[in-house]
Design an enzyme around this catalytic site. Sequence first.
Site, PDB file in Angstrom:
ATOM      1  CG  HIS A   1      -6.217  -1.217  -2.775  1.00 44.86           C
ATOM      2  ND1 HIS A   1      -5.247  -0.824  -2.993  1.00 44.86           N
ATOM      3  CD2 HIS A   1      -6.585  -1.796  -3.853  1.00 44.86           C
ATOM      4  CE1 HIS A   1      -4.515  -0.827  -4.097  1.00 44.86           C
ATOM      5  NE2 HIS A   1      -5.502  -1.681  -4.628  1.00 44.86           N
TER       6      HIS A   1
ATOM      7  CB  THR B   1      -6.408 -14.566  12.409  1.00 45.88           C
ATOM      8  OG1 THR B   1      -7.381 -15.632  12.768  1.00 45.88           O
ATOM      9  CG2 THR B   1      -6.585 -14.306  10.876  1.00 45.88           C
TER      10      THR B   1
END
Length: 397
Positions: free
Chosen positions: A368, A316
Amino acid sequence: MATEIKAPVFPESVADGTIATWHKQVGEAVARDEVICDIETDKVVLEVVAPADGSLVAIVKNEGDTVLSAEVIAQFEEGAVSAAAPAQAQVEQSAAQAQAGAAPVVERAQPVQDQSPAVRKALSETGINAADVAGTGRGGRITKEDVSNHQTKPAATPLSVAVGERIEKRVPMTRLRKRVAERLLAASQTTAMLTTFNEVNMKPVMEMRKQYKDMFEKRHGARLGFMSFFVKACTEALKRYPAVNASIDGDDIVYHGFYDIGVAVSSDRGLVVPVLRDTDRMNYAEVENGIGAYAAKAREGKLSIEEMTGGTFTITNGGTFGSLLSTPILNPPQTAILGMHKIQERPMAVNGQVEILPMMYLALSYDHRLIDGKEAVGFLVTIKELLEEPAKLILDL
């Protein structure tokens, strides 16, 4: 004999849609394959076209109504309809009003969705509302000259507002906007999202682009931008760090052996992410042409569901709007997204000397649960190194 006009058959991932715009009304002449209606789903806007020359005899579903897959939305009748009839009726009405001392009817401009891509772009760039422009084209359509002439006119005197009056405007959220909101909220609630940052010296890429952009455009018919360098750099980094190209499916980790990179594109209806397939097999020209084609389709609301389905990684670019630094949100089930930003000249220390260099902050948001900090930082550093030495990309080093 009237025939039924039905909504398209929606894919399994789309439950229903909403009638966004009727471009034709009952009794109005319609040509074969002419768009008569737009149906907005939570992913794309689908066009319904006329099956033959004729006219609508009844509209079953009005604008704002919810429709199911293959549901009847209108009744259509084949056969030539005089397009001059409405115009003649308007002339007669204007004449009658003139005799009665009333102001003649002025044909209103068509909605912005009905205008040509060039006009829609001009309206978007100038911030002018299509309803405020007097269309001089056929059927009241707006031309680029109409937009330009409207822009040069002196601003109209604003309506008087009572002192202390606070004006609000309430409009329903589009299905696409609601779907984007749901996905972004889900991403923040269901992933262990973390963002790591780095910066890249864009001078080498900018110099290469400046040197070869004219030759590139002449040879390939495409403008050489920055996105192709980032797509190719990300593809190489994904090869080196497979976890960044993976996704989580329940208790399983799915490692993808292909590289489908989504490129976030802003449109009037919201953020969409069309996907470039097999970027490891694409050259720079194919990447640039692919992104350009997707951007044009996004502006016109013509991206298909297939073009936005899948994707193993997303890029993006908030820099197009002037963003200097941001934390992009994941696009599930993907586990990472790269955020590009504005190129800003800054003083940097180079070999003990201060130089003014065009720098860009990069942000990598990642899940994560799957990607450790070591892998995320290594992935981002790889992109930085490949962009600061673009010859490595070309030579596959």
